[in-house]
Scaffold this motif. Structure first.
Motif, PDB file in Angstrom:
ATOM      1  N   GLU A  30      -5.130   4.392  -3.880  1.00  7.68           N
ATOM      2  CA  GLU A  30      -5.430   3.026  -3.039  1.00  7.68           C
ATOM      3  C   GLU A  30      -7.006   2.811  -3.495  1.00  7.68           C
ATOM      4  OE1 GLU A  30      -5.525   1.372   1.329  1.00  7.68           O
ATOM      5  OE2 GLU A  30      -4.457   3.238   1.042  1.00  7.68           O
ATOM      6  N   LYS A  51       0.881  -1.186   0.003  1.00  7.87           N
ATOM      7  CA  LYS A  51      -0.023   0.033   0.040  1.00  7.87           C
ATOM      8  C   LYS A  51       0.886   1.105  -0.037  1.00  7.87           C
ATOM      9  CE  LYS A  51      -4.044  -2.287   1.947  1.00  7.87           C
ATOM     10  NZ  LYS A  51      -5.345  -1.993   2.968  1.00  7.87           N
ATOM     11  N   GLY A  66      -2.505  -2.752  -2.953  1.00  4.17           N
ATOM     12  CA  GLY A  66      -3.439  -1.542  -2.895  1.00  4.17           C
ATOM     13  C   GLY A  66      -4.455  -1.053  -3.832  1.00  4.17           C
TER      14      GLY A  66
END
Length: 172
Positions: free
Chosen positions: A67, A57, A97
């Motif tokens: 994201e 992420k 992500g």
């Protein structure tokens, strides 16, 4: 890498640890994006993989990928001279992500595609392998030199992809 000669230390360093940690904490990247990385990023990826989903992420944020968004890598893997194995590892990390990833137009082999489909399946990411103008649910792996074992491996990995309804394996 033999041509051109590139060397990389086999040990993991503090510098690579702190680079991976900084990516988890939201540091920005300067230089190439992860799908263009040279081989010397491999150790940072090894450490980051051990840090789990936070690394992936953070890598998305650092690369400017929204994201939960779509990662469009059509024809971009290794562009700018990146090391293909390193770039593919970075893409696997980035799958932590995003909700969708398009890797069409990169000439992925079965051996390269299999780990991507496995991670995409585990994380519930839609992995687009081929996008034609009229068909958006087709993976075309024709003319890839696949043997029976490769085809079975790819098919077993792709069977869980919700968006896939056609798998072309002709001329292998």
């Amino acid at each position: 890498q033999a041509e051109p000669l590139r060397l990389q230390a086999s040990h993991l360093s503090f510098q690579e640890y702190f680079a991976a940690r900084a990516l988890c904490e939201g540091a920005a990247l300067s230089g190439p994006r992860p799908w263009e990385w040279p081989a010397w990023w491999a150790n940072t990826l090894t450490i980051g993989e051990g840090m789990g989903e936070a690394f992936g992420k953070g890598l998305c944020r650092a690369a400017g990928v929204e994201e939960g968004g779509v990662l469009d890598l059509r024809g971009k893997l290794g562009s700018g001279g990146g090391d293909r194995p390193t770039c593919l590892r970075a893409v696997r990390a980035l799958l932590a992500g995003v909700s969708e990833c398009d890797v069409s137009g990169n000439g992925l082999s079965a051996k390269e595609l299999s780990p991507l489909t496995k991670v995409a399946t585990e994380r519930g990411v839609r992995l687009w392998v081929y996008i034609g103008r009229d068909e958006t649910t087709r993976a075309d792996l024709s003319y890839k030199g696949l043997g029976d074992g490769d085809a079975i491996l790819v098919a077993s990995e792709l069977r869980f992809c919700a968006v896939l309804n056609t798998l072309a394996l002709g001329y292998n």
